[in-house]
Structures are given as C-alpha cells and as structure tokens.
Design an enzyme around this catalytic site. Structure first.
Site, PDB file in Angstrom:
ATOM      1  CB  CYS A  47      -1.854  -0.719   3.985  1.00 47.42           C
ATOM      2  SG  CYS A  47      -2.034  -2.383   4.258  1.00 47.42           S
TER       3      CYS A  47
ATOM      4  CG  HIS B 226      -6.887   2.242   6.613  1.00 46.98           C
ATOM      5  ND1 HIS B 226      -6.217   2.253   5.349  1.00 46.98           N
ATOM      6  CD2 HIS B 226      -6.286   0.930   7.298  1.00 46.98           C
ATOM      7  CE1 HIS B 226      -5.635   1.039   5.242  1.00 46.98           C
ATOM      8  NE2 HIS B 226      -5.449   0.431   6.485  1.00 46.98           N
TER       9      HIS B 226
ATOM     10  CG  HIS C 206      -6.683  -3.202   2.669  1.00 48.64           C
ATOM     11  ND1 HIS C 206      -5.983  -2.298   1.969  1.00 48.64           N
ATOM     12  CD2 HIS C 206      -6.121  -3.439   3.826  1.00 48.64           C
ATOM     13  CE1 HIS C 206      -5.266  -1.858   2.915  1.00 48.64           C
ATOM     14  NE2 HIS C 206      -5.160  -2.475   3.819  1.00 48.64           N
TER      15      HIS C 206
END
Length: 398
Positions: free
Chosen positions: A159, A284, A318
């Site tokens: 990520c 995040h 996400h």
C-alpha cells in the site's frame, strides 16, 4: 542547496470520478458515489467496494498484449497530462524522462477471468497475454505508450507503492539519470485481493469507518493517478519524503507506530519544516483496529491534536498500491487554487463515535477550510504490509 522539484500536472481517476475537476468536486463534497455493493468478488457474499463507474477504452492494437483494466486506468490518467509530457519530451528528450509507477494487483483481475475461461473451455481466451498481469507491465506499458526510452520500472511495496515513486524518481533526477519523471500508480479490484483480505478477517462488514470505536476493517477500492515531476515551476512542489521499514510483522503494523512516526519526522526534516508548518494530514486511515490505533499514536506524538486531518478512504475505499498516488493527487487538488479556490479540506467521513482508547485527533468535517498562505505544506501517509512506511509532503508551488 537542494534543487526544487515541482509536481507540474496531475491526472486522476478514482471512485469519486474521472479527471481533476470531477475528483475535486467529489472529494471536497464528501461524496460516496463510488462505494457500491458487488456480488462477483467473494463467494456467496456481497461486499462494498470503491469502484470506478466510468467506461475505460481498450488499449490500441499495438499495445494489445498489455490490455488489462489496470493499464486502461493508467491510459486514462496519462491522457490527462499528455500535453505536459509532450512539452517535457521537447525540452529534455525522450530518453531523459523516467517512468516510475506503483501497483500491487497489476492485471490479476484479467488473469482471473482468463483462468475461468480456460477451466470452462479448455483453452485460454485469444486476447489473454501473460504480460497483462505482470507487475512490471504498468511502467513498461506507460513508457512505450508515451514513446519514452529512459529508465522505467514498477514499485510493488503493497500500500506504499505509488507514494514511494516520488522518492525513487527524485533520487534518479538528483543523480543525473533523468531530468524529469512520470510518477504515480494504478490498482484494480480483483477476486484474489478481496478473498485474501477476507481470509485475514480484515474486510469491513459494510463501509469502512476510520478511527471510529465501531471500525471493523477496510473497504477495498481501485484507482489511478499520475504526475509529471519536473524542475519547471508548477502549482505544487515536492517538499519532502520520508521512508522507513519497521518489518514488525508480515501484515500487522508496529502497535507503537515507531516506523510510521519516523517516516513523518524524516519527511519534515527533508522538507526543513517543523510539525507546526503542516496545514493538513491525509491519514492512511484504513479503518482496521490495529492500523488506526498505530497511526493515531504516531500523529498525536508528533503533532498533538492540532493538525487538521482526515482519512479519505471512506470516499474511495483503500486503493491498495494506488492509494499513495491517488491520495497525493488529493493533496495536489487541495493545494492547487485552480481546483480548490475555496481552500476546502477533504472531509473525514465516519459515524462520529471516537474510540476512547485512541489519542484525540482533529478529524475535519465537510466545509472545513485552511487559511490562505503563500506557502502551505500538507502531508500524506502511506503504510504497507511488512512495515513499508512512506510520508510525503507537498506544498504550494511556483
């Protein structure tokens, strides 16, 4: 003295929309238009995901071997900055522009579809080529489609992938190996990833709810963003990067947030800024119990409860390997007066129920603005499996 680098143009497509103006409109309004229920990704279970609704054109015949959904996303965002890239080619030459892109899924979704055809028909579909799903396919396709012959490679660090491209490209430019760089990333919804997160019990039962006492996991999304990184002045400047690897666990973050905090401190040091200079933090904020707890601690230790911040993942899901790049695009849209004349901040969407076990953060709602300033700096966090941490600071340019 460090030479200044600017993020001179941006192309973006996310579940919020396609193109800078559409994405900015949805971002500052707090839209969740792209969060939809899908029944084709998990066996016998519907799941909410962040999906791009707009149609994506097939790749031209010369690039048919790369014709995955992931590369179609990249084609769409490259088209938005094509003029800026052509201008850079005329100034530097096509061998002096690097292409550094990030992904995690690449074209796996197309490989999954091809495998189903093979199991049904006993033969691979004619359009399928293994290069569609190779990790390196993204940068290879982008460079070839742009007619660039300089350094080109893909970063795959989960990520943090498409955030780390900024640091890698800056190193190439400072080392004299390139004069400019095309940076960004793309990731696409696929069954393998959704089932993997389901096996980890990391998927939300509904929509993700970052930093809430009721948070129960992530919503997966897809998206792409691309930028031209150049010495030529532009609306946004690359101020600082911070990279760490805490290697605490294969999937779980360090609960104390040490690697995340160190990445932010390194970015501030690189930018020659103190914590008080940061006007906004894009968290995040995945809405998993462990990630949000770790990040809240790291933010509070460095910034206290002052800095305005939000997780945008409740609007997009996400976006995995594309998250860092797309959330850098959100900073770019926020800092650029042409896309944000009202100086709005991306809102934090959640149920409003704070977790008493977490430090208090300044989570901003719809309509929150940042004060006018000739120099505004904002930070974005991207944290990947295995403890790959990246903090990126962008600021108003020119």
């Amino acid at each position: 003295m460090k030479s200044a680098l600017f993020v001179t143009d941006c192309g973006v497509v996310t579940p919020l929309g396609r193109g800078k103006q559409a994405v900015a409109q949805g971002l500052f309004a707090g839209s969740q238009r792209g969060i939809v229920a899908r029944e084709d990704l998990l066996p016998a279970r519907a799941v909410e995901v962040g999906a791009i609704q707009e149609s994506l054109a097939p790749l031209p015949g010369a690039f048919a071997v790369y014709d995955s959904r992931n590369n179609r996303l990249m084609q769409a965002v490259l088209a938005e900055i094509a003029a800026a890239i052509e201008n850079a080619k005329s100034r530097y030459g096509r061998d002096r522009i690097a292409v550094i892109l990030g992904t995690s899924t690449s074209g796996i979704a197309d490989g999954e579809d091809a495998l189903m055809d093979y199991r049904r028909d006993g033969a691979w579909p004619p359009r399928f080529d293994y290069r569609m799903q190779e990790t390196g396919s993204l940068a290879e396709f982008a460079a070839r489609s742009l007619g660039l012959t300089g350094l080109a490679y893909t970063i795959a660090t989960a990520c943090s992938s498409s955030a780390k491209v900024f640091a890698s490209a800056r190193r190439l430019i400072r080392a004299g190996l390139a004069d400019a760089a095309v940076v960004g990333g793309a990731d696409t919804l696929c069954r393998m990833t959704l089932n993997g997160f389901a096996s980890l019990e990391a998927l939300s039962k509904g929509r993700c709810n970052p930093f809430s006492a009721h948070r129960d996991g992530i919503t997966v999304g897809e998206g792409a963003a691309v930028f031209l990184l150049d010495r030529e002045p532009g609306p946004v400047r690359l101020l600082g990067v911070g990279e760490t690897s805490d290697a605490h666990h294969a999937t779980a973050p360090d609960p104390e947030g040490r690697g995340a905090g160190q990445a932010m401190r390194e970015a501030l040091e690189d930018a020659e800024l103190g914590p008080d200079a940061i006007a906004y933090v894009n968290l995040h904020g995945t809405a998993t119990p462990l990630n949000d707890a770790m990040e809240a601690k790291a933010i509070a230790d460095l910034f206290g409860s002052r800095v305005p911040c939000s997780s945008t993942k409740a609007m997009t899901g996400h976006m995995l390997g594309a998250a860092g790049g797309c959330e850098a695009a959100f900073l770019w849209l926020t800092l650029n007066p042409q896309t944000n004349s009202e100086r709005l901040l991306p809102p934090h969407l959640w149920d409003g129920v704070p977790d008493p076990a977490l430090p208090t953060l300044n989570l901003v709602g719809r309509g929150t603005t940042f004060p006018p300033s000739p120099q505004t700096a904002m930070l974005s966090n991207s944290f990947g499996f295995g403890g790959s941490n990246m903090a990126l600071i962008l600021g108003s340019g020119r």
